[in-house]
Design a protein around this motif. Sequence first.
Motif, mmCIF file in Angstrom:
data_model
loop_
_atom_site.group_PDB
_atom_site.id
_atom_site.type_symbol
_atom_site.label_atom_id
_atom_site.label_comp_id
_atom_site.label_asym_id
_atom_site.label_seq_id
_atom_site.Cartn_x
_atom_site.Cartn_y
_atom_site.Cartn_z
ATOM 1 N N HIS A 197 0.740 -1.162 -0.162
ATOM 2 C CA HIS A 197 0.138 0.018 0.036
ATOM 3 C C HIS A 197 0.649 1.254 0.021
ATOM 4 O O HIS A 197 1.920 1.340 0.595
ATOM 5 N N ALA A 198 0.401 2.368 -0.553
ATOM 6 C CA ALA A 198 0.827 3.457 -0.948
ATOM 7 C C ALA A 198 1.005 4.395 0.401
ATOM 8 O O ALA A 198 0.033 4.785 1.096
ATOM 9 N N PRO A 199 2.327 4.765 0.897
ATOM 10 C CA PRO A 199 2.350 5.734 2.104
ATOM 11 C C PRO A 199 1.672 7.308 1.598
ATOM 12 O O PRO A 199 1.314 7.824 2.485
ATOM 13 N N LEU A 200 2.003 7.570 0.254
ATOM 14 C CA LEU A 200 1.331 8.636 -0.092
ATOM 15 C C LEU A 200 0.960 8.854 -1.644
ATOM 16 O O LEU A 200 1.501 7.853 -2.198
ATOM 17 N N THR A 201 -0.104 9.229 -2.065
ATOM 18 C CA THR A 201 -0.621 9.324 -3.455
ATOM 19 C C THR A 201 0.467 10.051 -4.189
ATOM 20 O O THR A 201 1.474 10.675 -3.750
ATOM 21 N N ARG A 202 0.037 10.077 -5.659
ATOM 22 C CA ARG A 202 0.894 10.989 -6.528
ATOM 23 C C ARG A 202 0.875 12.408 -6.182
ATOM 24 O O ARG A 202 2.056 13.179 -6.484
ATOM 25 N N LYS A 203 0.095 12.851 -5.757
ATOM 26 C CA LYS A 203 0.051 14.213 -5.233
ATOM 27 C C LYS A 203 0.579 14.555 -3.781
ATOM 28 O O LYS A 203 0.617 15.540 -3.269
ATOM 29 N N GLY A 204 1.269 13.378 -3.272
ATOM 30 C CA GLY A 204 1.931 13.553 -1.939
ATOM 31 C C GLY A 204 0.888 13.752 -0.642
ATOM 32 O O GLY A 204 1.363 14.203 0.343
ATOM 33 N N GLN A 205 -0.305 13.205 -0.816
ATOM 34 C CA GLN A 205 -1.366 13.204 0.140
ATOM 35 C C GLN A 205 -1.415 11.827 0.883
ATOM 36 O O GLN A 205 -1.081 10.667 0.037
ATOM 37 N N ALA A 206 -2.102 11.506 1.854
ATOM 38 C CA ALA A 206 -2.584 10.328 2.224
ATOM 39 C C ALA A 206 -3.780 9.836 1.603
ATOM 40 O O ALA A 206 -4.537 10.446 0.828
ATOM 41 N N ASP A 207 -3.817 8.602 1.069
ATOM 42 C CA ASP A 207 -4.681 8.058 0.213
ATOM 43 C C ASP A 207 -6.193 7.924 1.099
ATOM 44 O O ASP A 207 -6.220 8.203 2.340
ATOM 45 N N HIS A 208 -7.129 7.458 0.528
ATOM 46 C CA HIS A 208 -8.487 7.680 0.787
ATOM 47 C C HIS A 208 -8.523 6.390 2.352
ATOM 48 O O HIS A 208 -7.842 5.368 2.044
ATOM 49 N N TRP A 209 -9.369 6.606 3.176
ATOM 50 C CA TRP A 209 -9.427 5.784 4.267
ATOM 51 C C TRP A 209 -9.660 4.541 3.708
ATOM 52 O O TRP A 209 -9.273 3.459 4.482
ATOM 53 N N HIS A 210 -10.365 4.230 2.818
ATOM 54 C CA HIS A 210 -10.732 2.702 2.315
ATOM 55 C C HIS A 210 -9.884 1.983 1.442
ATOM 56 O O HIS A 210 -9.819 0.805 1.189
ATOM 57 N N HIS A 211 -8.792 2.860 1.141
ATOM 58 C CA HIS A 211 -7.619 2.118 0.044
ATOM 59 C C HIS A 211 -6.314 2.547 0.630
ATOM 60 O O HIS A 211 -5.515 1.840 -0.123
ATOM 61 N N GLY A 212 -6.078 3.381 1.601
ATOM 62 C CA GLY A 212 -4.734 3.946 1.944
ATOM 63 C C GLY A 212 -4.248 2.877 3.019
ATOM 64 O O GLY A 212 -4.752 2.108 3.362
ATOM 65 N N LEU A 213 -2.865 3.311 3.155
ATOM 66 C CA LEU A 213 -2.141 2.684 4.289
ATOM 67 C C LEU A 213 -2.354 3.216 5.687
ATOM 68 O O LEU A 213 -1.753 4.485 5.807
ATOM 69 N N LEU A 231 9.092 1.221 -1.455
ATOM 70 C CA LEU A 231 8.825 0.713 -2.764
ATOM 71 C C LEU A 231 7.236 0.197 -2.620
ATOM 72 O O LEU A 231 6.969 -0.757 -1.864
ATOM 73 N N HIS A 232 6.466 0.690 -3.518
ATOM 74 C CA HIS A 232 5.007 0.388 -2.935
ATOM 75 C C HIS A 232 4.142 0.177 -4.542
ATOM 76 O O HIS A 232 4.671 0.478 -5.453
ATOM 77 N N GLY A 233 3.049 -0.479 -4.451
ATOM 78 C CA GLY A 233 2.224 -0.683 -5.741
ATOM 79 C C GLY A 233 0.901 0.104 -5.086
ATOM 80 O O GLY A 233 0.695 1.095 -4.735
ATOM 81 N N HIS A 234 -0.293 -0.936 -5.566
ATOM 82 C CA HIS A 234 -1.690 -0.519 -4.912
ATOM 83 C C HIS A 234 -2.171 0.297 -6.135
ATOM 84 O O HIS A 234 -3.362 0.441 -6.470
ATOM 85 N N ILE A 235 -1.852 1.792 -6.040
ATOM 86 C CA ILE A 235 -2.010 2.835 -6.919
ATOM 87 C C ILE A 235 -1.504 2.699 -8.205
ATOM 88 O O ILE A 235 -0.489 2.356 -8.449
ATOM 89 N N HIS A 236 -2.236 2.507 -9.250
ATOM 90 C CA HIS A 236 -2.012 2.337 -10.431
ATOM 91 C C HIS A 236 -1.451 3.470 -11.139
ATOM 92 O O HIS A 236 -1.816 3.880 -12.577
ATOM 93 N N GLN A 237 -0.467 4.189 -10.570
ATOM 94 C CA GLN A 237 0.172 5.076 -11.191
ATOM 95 C C GLN A 237 1.717 4.901 -10.788
ATOM 96 O O GLN A 237 1.979 4.795 -9.887
#
Length: 284
Positions: A197-213, A231-237
């Motif tokens: 799971h991603a510690p931060l999204t592409r925008k440098g923010q926390a991911d949504h509560w139902h999807h994030g780490l 090194l992470h995956g989960h977000i397809h970007q």
Amino acid sequence: MRFIHCSDVHITDDYFALPLRRLGWRRWVALAELTVGGRAKRYARAPHALSAIAREVQRHTADHFILSGDLTAYALDSEFRGAREALGSLADDPRRCTIIPGNHDVYTPGSHQKGRFASHFGHLLESDLPEYRREGAFPFVRLVGTEAAVVGLLSARVPLTPGLSYGVIGDAQLEGLAALLKDPRLDGRAVFVVVHHAPLTRKGQADHWHHGLRDAQALLRLLPGPRYAVLHGHIHQRYHHPATAERPHIFGAGSSTEAGHEGYWLIEVAGGQVLGGQPQTPAL
């Protein structure tokens, strides 16, 4: 040293050729994603793309290959077999290869209880420093050459229901990681921490509560500066947040086999530091 990082390869069986009883209700729900959502079409050539990425290890003379989870569409045994076959001999050797499970690899309680991921890739969960394990095989450590270490964490949990795909590392693994990072055998090494799971999204923010780490900040606080990378995956970007004095490099591998978006990171290490990475497209 060079490292190849890919993720979310989603090897997908032909679900409509399988008995509905065998699939179970969670995968019945997922059939909408496969059909209306177009997932089956996007990953129809995933085995071919994954094999091409595995060959890139030789082309780049990479020292180590890392896959940060979601080998399968929905954790069928046949999908795990397909991923293992696509990786070929690369997946035989823990010295060359690190793989952790993603949320799609524990999609059903049965797949988790039967240890389906471990039955195909358990040999890659071996640890050079097993005294730091806190939850099953995790965290495990691979010492790569004299300049780097790869640490595998587990964030993928069986979801209560489809649609909930958040991740949790947990206090036990974080405590094991904190103790590990103080071990003198890691001195002078760049440290790659692999989590699905991603510690931060592409925008440098926390991911949504139902999807994030859920415990992302607790993880990042343990890893300050360019010696470290998550090194992470989960977000397809596919994206890279460079390290700061307080935070590690963060590499999101995207979905490495999705049609039209195939690719991976080629990451360089020198002098015990992570220098950065270049996005690559495999020769399909």
